[in-house]
Design an enzyme around this catalytic site. Sequence first.
Site, PDB file in Angstrom:
ATOM      1  N   GLY A  19       1.404  -0.090  15.406  1.00  0.00           N
ATOM      2  CA  GLY A  19       0.872  -0.332  16.366  1.00  0.00           C
ATOM      3  C   GLY A  19       1.911  -1.885  16.801  1.00  0.00           C
ATOM      4  CG  ASP A  29       0.369   3.112   4.522  1.00  0.00           C
ATOM      5  OD1 ASP A  29       0.204   1.983   3.382  1.00  0.00           O
ATOM      6  OD2 ASP A  29      -0.275   2.998   5.204  1.00  0.00           O
ATOM      7  N   GLY A  32      -2.394   3.420   1.624  1.00  0.00           N
ATOM      8  CA  GLY A  32      -1.828   4.960   1.780  1.00  0.00           C
ATOM      9  C   GLY A  32      -2.841   5.444   2.959  1.00  0.00           C
ATOM     10  NE  ARG A  33      -5.577   2.326   8.521  1.00  0.00           N
ATOM     11  CZ  ARG A  33      -6.509   2.116   8.612  1.00  0.00           C
ATOM     12  NH1 ARG A  33      -7.494   1.605   7.865  1.00  0.00           N
ATOM     13  NH2 ARG A  33      -7.756   2.370   9.710  1.00  0.00           N
ATOM     14  CB  ILE A  44       1.226  -3.577  -3.632  1.00  0.00           C
ATOM     15  CG1 ILE A  44       1.331  -3.148  -5.132  1.00  0.00           C
ATOM     16  CG2 ILE A  44       2.745  -2.912  -3.025  1.00  0.00           C
ATOM     17  CD1 ILE A  44       0.466  -1.828  -5.352  1.00  0.00           C
TER      18      ILE A  44
END
Length: 424
Positions: free
Chosen positions: A167, A196, A240-241, A347
């Site tokens: 984005g 990710d 992790g989308r 994390i």
Amino acid sequence: MPHRLAAGSPAGAAPYDGALRRRGRPGAAGRHRGDGRGPRHTRRQAARLRAGRSPPEDLLPPSKVRVGIVTCGGLCPGLNDVIRGLVMELTLHYGVHRIAGFRNGYQGFIARYGRQVLDLTPDMVRGINEDGGTILGTSRGEQDPDEIVDCLEQMGINVLFVIGGDGTMRGALRIADTVAERGLKISVIGVPKTIDNDIPYLDHSFGFQTAFAKAAESIRTAHVEARSVPGGVGLVRLMGRHSGFIACYAALANTDADYVLIPEVPFPLDGFLNHLADRVKRRGHAVVVVAEGAGQEHLPAAPARYDASGNTMLRDIGLFLRERIGEHFAARGDEVYLKYVDPSYAIRSVPANSYDSVYCLRLAHTAVHAAMAGRTAMVVGRWHGRFVNIPIPLAISRRNTVDPNGDLWLSVLEATGQPHEWGA
């Protein structure tokens, strides 16, 4: 190919036309042999050409360069390493001393937010790589690119480094497009980040190794909890989308996981629950690792919600599975003690490990060289072991995802013992 600014641009250099100009002989050239031993190349000049950099004599005098740095989006290990690397390389290697740090993402360019602009110096960035987060702060959401470019013009910024995810890179592209529409000479260089690991055309993104190493510690914790009680189940929810790389690599780094659920591989809820209950009954305990984007089709329908960056807000698969596992074991009359671990924010907020620290520094060096060579509207990264410049439109064209038929997922299946196909 990444764009270059026109000759005489404040970002640094005229486009390189294949001829290496020697000092005192503007037209002289020798063909680059790739080994640093061409007839008119020093090893340092050859290295510059391999990285797509212009010869040093083409660079704009440092006194005419003013740099801006901004970090956007979610936190990620290594942000401070990149900031420090940019400042040190600009200052010590190129002699650029006017470096502005914009606070809280793209908001830092917009006057109504009243964000303070920092003067970044080697003294200010000393030791920041030992801390997590970013000294510049961050924020989500897009801002008007015209207002951002207005700010850049008013401050005399002619090189902008943007550190963020997909984005953020879309915002950087809009800034670069606005710059081009106005006919300005401002270089916009992206340093892409996402734990990710979902940015394409990169071996991996910075912070990823730190993230899955910390995630592996959470899996170990869940395993210790699960094996210490009868009917123990450890459930670990990881980030992790759309891509399950963290879940996969963390499970491989710590082979205590019995199940790994990722967005790329759908699973039947009843088949999973039955298999889990049978395994716990047989072995006494089990550990389940689930990426946040997995199994969204199983959650109750709800109106779509969006975050400030325009991303669809996912429903919580971790809490859903915690409830459904408890209900399923109870319906079978089986004993279960479930421990739920969600280390997501722990994390992403930690300092980079040694590997990521080195990677971040080299990315920063590559970004500075690209900007000083007059490149714009591109991101830096490493692909097939080489540091490269990638056009922003290509870097945001798709997501990098785990291939359900690839060797990574096969390794996960072999390490966990979970079935390739689930029963009913």
